[in-house]
Motif scaffolding. Structure first.
Motif, PDB file in Angstrom:
ATOM      1  N   ALA A  39      70.510 -34.610  21.846  1.00 46.05           N
ATOM      2  CA  ALA A  39      69.831 -35.935  21.369  1.00 46.05           C
ATOM      3  C   ALA A  39      69.625 -36.929  22.280  1.00 46.05           C
ATOM      4  O   ALA A  39      68.712 -37.884  22.133  1.00 46.05           O
ATOM      5  CB  ALA A  39      70.568 -36.318  20.082  1.00 46.05           C
ATOM      6  N   GLY A  40      70.136 -36.998  23.498  1.00 47.90           N
ATOM      7  CA  GLY A  40      69.997 -37.820  24.700  1.00 47.90           C
ATOM      8  C   GLY A  40      71.215 -38.776  24.899  1.00 47.90           C
ATOM      9  O   GLY A  40      71.313 -39.777  25.848  1.00 47.90           O
ATOM     10  N   SER A  41      72.438 -38.601  24.096  1.00 51.49           N
ATOM     11  CA  SER A  41      73.591 -39.265  24.486  1.00 51.49           C
ATOM     12  C   SER A  41      73.989 -38.904  25.812  1.00 51.49           C
ATOM     13  O   SER A  41      74.033 -37.841  26.031  1.00 51.49           O
ATOM     14  CB  SER A  41      74.642 -39.380  23.426  1.00 51.49           C
ATOM     15  OG  SER A  41      74.378 -39.802  22.157  1.00 51.49           O
ATOM     16  N   LYS A  42      74.491 -39.907  26.615  1.00 54.18           N
ATOM     17  CA  LYS A  42      74.873 -39.740  27.989  1.00 54.18           C
ATOM     18  C   LYS A  42      76.194 -39.925  28.072  1.00 54.18           C
ATOM     19  O   LYS A  42      76.817 -38.714  28.770  1.00 54.18           O
ATOM     20  CB  LYS A  42      74.352 -40.856  29.024  1.00 54.18           C
ATOM     21  CG  LYS A  42      72.745 -40.794  29.071  1.00 54.18           C
ATOM     22  CD  LYS A  42      72.329 -39.701  29.828  1.00 54.18           C
ATOM     23  CE  LYS A  42      70.906 -39.668  29.848  1.00 54.18           C
ATOM     24  NZ  LYS A  42      70.224 -38.510  29.153  1.00 54.18           N
ATOM     25  N   GLU A  43      76.861 -41.103  27.546  1.00 59.34           N
ATOM     26  CA  GLU A  43      78.495 -41.273  27.591  1.00 59.34           C
ATOM     27  C   GLU A  43      78.943 -40.486  26.231  1.00 59.34           C
ATOM     28  O   GLU A  43      79.253 -40.934  25.465  1.00 59.34           O
ATOM     29  CB  GLU A  43      78.927 -42.565  27.402  1.00 59.34           C
ATOM     30  CG  GLU A  43      78.464 -43.364  28.774  1.00 59.34           C
ATOM     31  CD  GLU A  43      79.381 -42.675  29.873  1.00 59.34           C
ATOM     32  OE1 GLU A  43      80.627 -42.446  29.741  1.00 59.34           O
ATOM     33  OE2 GLU A  43      78.746 -42.651  31.258  1.00 59.34           O
ATOM     34  N   VAL A  44      79.268 -39.034  26.475  1.00 59.39           N
ATOM     35  CA  VAL A  44      79.917 -38.434  25.527  1.00 59.39           C
ATOM     36  C   VAL A  44      81.341 -37.878  25.771  1.00 59.39           C
ATOM     37  O   VAL A  44      81.195 -37.194  27.019  1.00 59.39           O
ATOM     38  CB  VAL A  44      78.945 -37.067  25.095  1.00 59.39           C
ATOM     39  CG1 VAL A  44      79.696 -36.168  23.948  1.00 59.39           C
ATOM     40  CG2 VAL A  44      77.461 -37.744  24.525  1.00 59.39           C
TER      41      VAL A  44
END
Ligand code: NAD
Ligand code: ZN
Length: 256
Positions: free
Chosen positions: A117-122
């Motif tokens: 979905a585009g989250s970077k800090e996972v």
């Protein structure tokens, strides 16, 4: 409008205020956030987990004793995940991060939908389906090279059956994920706890650590959990996709 709907609207506005006013917000997500993408959680009565008892199939001892049997369940899980798309809840969290309003997503899920979905800090607390590892010699390979006919996949070095690099019951949490998640929980002002029953430990401790460190804890869930009324300040009851979409509408209006 019913009292119940009015209460929900009030809580959506309250969450909007809390997000906009917080200097550091984190979120802990669980299987419930991916239910609207078609991946069942552990608690629902139908689907994958009515046929495969997680205690039996998702325990490391079960994998060690009979990896072929566990791969029957993993194959179905992988087919579901491959066919799944991020839903509005995943998309909303990615947008919050881009707006500078979300520091990190700590997820118990292994489906990779936050990243898609585009989250970077996972922070993947329970590992991910993305890699396969050999319990015999440590060999690793990407799961994307796996075809469903190739199941159960074997190690190129020693012939052992490979295991997805997810944390099974009975296995430790990856050290880096645990350290980063604890730090995020200690430092945040607001923790959004979305689609998790919070009974799987130590992930379930993250909201408790946040609360003890002075943060507000807000739940979005279909039903009350072990945190409701004790650890969380309030629960917004309903599907995560719907609730987060409404919160995003309010936030966009507020900051435009
Ligand atoms: P859980 O199954 O224990 O709880 C899911 C929670 O989500 C429940 O409280 C339920 O009321 C809520 N929920 C269901 N649908 C929802 C929706 N549409 N919107 C909001 N809330 C909803 O899940 P858990 O707490 O994450 O713990 C189970 C473990 O299973 C985790 O460790 C996770 O790694 C693993 N798991 C992962 C996946 C995945 O990767 N998608 C799927 C199943 C299980
Ligand atoms: Zn090997």
């Amino acid at each position: 409008m019913s009292d119940w709907l009015k209460k929900k609207e009030v809580l959506i506005k309250r969450a909007t205020e809390d997000i906009v006013n917080s200097r550091k917000t984190i979120t802990l997500t669980g299987a419930g956030i991916s239910v609207e993408s078609g991946i069942p959680d552990f608690r629902s009565a139908q689907g994958l987990w009515s046929r495969y008892d997680p205690e039996e199939y998702a325990h490391i001892n079960a994998f060690r004793a009979n990896p072929e049997k566990v791969w029957q369940m993993l194959k179905e899980m992988m087919e579901l995940v491959l066919g799944a798309e991020p839903n509005p809840a995943h998309v909303a969290l990615a947008e919050l991060e881009r707006m500078g309003l979300l520091s990190s997503v700590i997820t118990q899920n292994v489906d990779g939908l936050h990243q898609r979905a585009g989250s970077k800090e996972v922070i993947e607390f329970h590992g991910s389906n993305h890699w396969l590892v050999c319990l015999g010699c440590g060999y690793r390979r990407e799961a994307s090279s796996l075809s469903l006919e190739d199941i159960p996949p074997r190690c190129n070095n020693c012939g052992f059956i490979l295991k997805p690099d997810v944390v099974f019951f009975g296995e430790p949490i990856p050290w880096e994920a645990q350290t980063k998640a604890s730090e995020e929980a200690r430092m945040c002002e607001l923790a959004l706890v979305i689609g998790t029953s919070a009974v799987v430990y130590p992930a379930g401790e993250i909201p408790i650590v946040a609360k003890k460190s002075g943060a507000k804890v807000v739940e979005i869930n279909m039903e009350p959990t072990a945190l409701t009324g004790s650890v969380s300040d309030y629960l917004i009851q309903g599907p995560a996709g719907e609730i987060l979409s409404k919160i995003m509408d309010e936030i966009r209006e507020k900051i435009s």
